[in-house]
Design an enzyme around this catalytic site. Sequence first.
Site, PDB file in Angstrom:
ATOM      1  N   LYS A  91      38.907  27.543  47.807  1.00  0.00           N
ATOM      2  CA  LYS A  91      39.863  28.556  48.215  1.00  0.00           C
ATOM      3  C   LYS A  91      39.181  29.804  48.727  1.00  0.00           C
ATOM      4  O   LYS A  91      38.217  30.228  48.094  1.00  0.00           O
ATOM      5  CB  LYS A  91      40.699  28.851  46.969  1.00  0.00           C
ATOM      6  CG  LYS A  91      41.581  30.009  46.992  1.00  0.00           C
ATOM      7  CD  LYS A  91      42.238  30.097  45.662  1.00  0.00           C
ATOM      8  CE  LYS A  91      43.089  31.333  45.685  1.00  0.00           C
ATOM      9  NZ  LYS A  91      43.571  31.706  44.405  1.00  0.00           N
ATOM     10  N   LYS A 117      35.911  29.967  44.509  1.00  0.00           N
ATOM     11  CA  LYS A 117      36.956  30.919  44.877  1.00  0.00           C
ATOM     12  C   LYS A 117      36.303  32.213  45.325  1.00  0.00           C
ATOM     13  O   LYS A 117      35.595  32.870  44.556  1.00  0.00           O
ATOM     14  CB  LYS A 117      37.865  31.169  43.668  1.00  0.00           C
ATOM     15  CG  LYS A 117      38.945  32.209  43.947  1.00  0.00           C
ATOM     16  CD  LYS A 117      39.982  32.263  42.857  1.00  0.00           C
ATOM     17  CE  LYS A 117      41.001  33.353  43.128  1.00  0.00           C
ATOM     18  NZ  LYS A 117      42.064  33.401  42.133  1.00  0.00           N
TER      19      LYS A 117
HETATM   20  C1  PBG Z   1      45.233  34.355  40.530  1.00  0.00           C
HETATM   21  C2  PBG Z   1      45.373  33.739  41.856  1.00  0.00           C
HETATM   22  C3  PBG Z   1      45.334  34.341  43.131  1.00  0.00           C
HETATM   23  C4  PBG Z   1      45.642  33.344  44.044  1.00  0.00           C
HETATM   24  C5  PBG Z   1      45.815  32.171  43.325  1.00  0.00           C
HETATM   25  N1  PBG Z   1      45.615  32.418  41.969  1.00  0.00           N
HETATM   26  C6  PBG Z   1      45.168  35.756  43.521  1.00  0.00           C
HETATM   27  C7  PBG Z   1      43.876  36.413  43.378  1.00  0.00           C
HETATM   28  O1  PBG Z   1      42.871  35.851  42.971  1.00  0.00           O
HETATM   29  O2  PBG Z   1      43.890  37.608  43.649  1.00  0.00           O
HETATM   30  C8  PBG Z   1      45.776  33.537  45.521  1.00  0.00           C
HETATM   31  C9  PBG Z   1      46.611  32.514  46.219  1.00  0.00           C
HETATM   32  C10 PBG Z   1      47.090  32.906  47.561  1.00  0.00           C
HETATM   33  O3  PBG Z   1      46.636  33.901  48.164  1.00  0.00           O
HETATM   34  O4  PBG Z   1      47.963  32.191  48.063  1.00  0.00           O
HETATM   35  N2  PBG Z   1      43.991  34.784  40.160  1.00  0.00           N
END
Ligand code: PBG
Length: 329
Positions: free
Chosen positions: A254, A201
């Site tokens: 992601k 991520k």
């Molecule tokens: C929570 C989380 C996030 C997303 C999924 N889980 C936000 C972040 O990390 O700031 C983002 C998903 C999206 O942008 O659709 N930590």
Amino acid sequence: MSFPQSRMRRLRRTESLRALMRETAVTPGDLIHPIFLCPGIAVRRPVASMPGVFNLSIDEAVREAEEAARLGLGGLLLFGLPESKDELGSGAYDDEGIVQLGLRALKASPASKKLVLIADVCLCEYTNHGHCGKVIETADGWIVDNDPSLDLLARTAVSQAKAGADVVAPSDMMDGRVAAIRRALDAAGYQQTPILSYASKFASAFYGPFREAADSAPQFGDRKTYQMDGANLREALREISLDLEEGADMILMKPAMPYLDVIRAARELTGVPIGAYQVSGEYSMLQAAFQKGWLDPNRAILESLVSIRRAGADFIVTYFAKEAAKLLG
Ligand code: PBG
């Protein structure tokens, strides 16, 4: 053989030939539909930066699940907007929290037999500072403190499993959280609950619209001390290997479209099921172009999803899930 013996266009001549030659398919069952649960009854509140996405009260989410099941989607990914937030994000691991209540209601609906219910494990929607772990003050200023966050995340996962989550999906990016969650699930009798780890991520600008949808923007600083630097492929592969060693059953990559090379490298690294998250910013930029009439929605939606499957993802979390299923159906 080269031209004129070889003519690539021979196999592109008709739609039936093209269909037979097609290497990559997307089916509705590959798609996971994200849901943002909020308190109240009959609430269907639009998210301004994500046309077609809503905050849903639990009754509305149950209806949404019924539609998702009718469309043949693979599952739902649940996020929660709690009634109130605090320093330690206690709404995340409250057995009566918004996601736990939502899970119980969804489990009671026949639609849930056809859908995999995945619960996002994170604290950022539940903390008043908007960070994904416990924040402490040090001599050098505030930090997100890794180790004390693990217990809170593990409690969240157990509470979600107890409420009926089929899969728990930690997205916080604390080190060691997969092992902590596995240990806690097993100790509580949830040996059969799989962990879908957001192993790779990146700290991405493309999460911007999500933070409006989930009301989870950090109130100070950013997430760069726990999410990865977008320039780093080798680091992503180390993250994946560590999560697998800690017991992740599946991994989630992601964002998706700006990181297709990372998905491909993950596919070559491991045999575990791989999901990819076409995140909020990827959705919103396409929606913006559709609204301007600059891109053909039907073609662009499916092309974006095929590209993610072609890179090596088995399944895709996408805000286009319902739309795409209708196009495919
Ligand atoms: C929570 C989380 C996030 C997303 C999924 N889980 C936000 C972040 O990390 O700031 C983002 C998903 C999206 O942008 O659709 N930590």
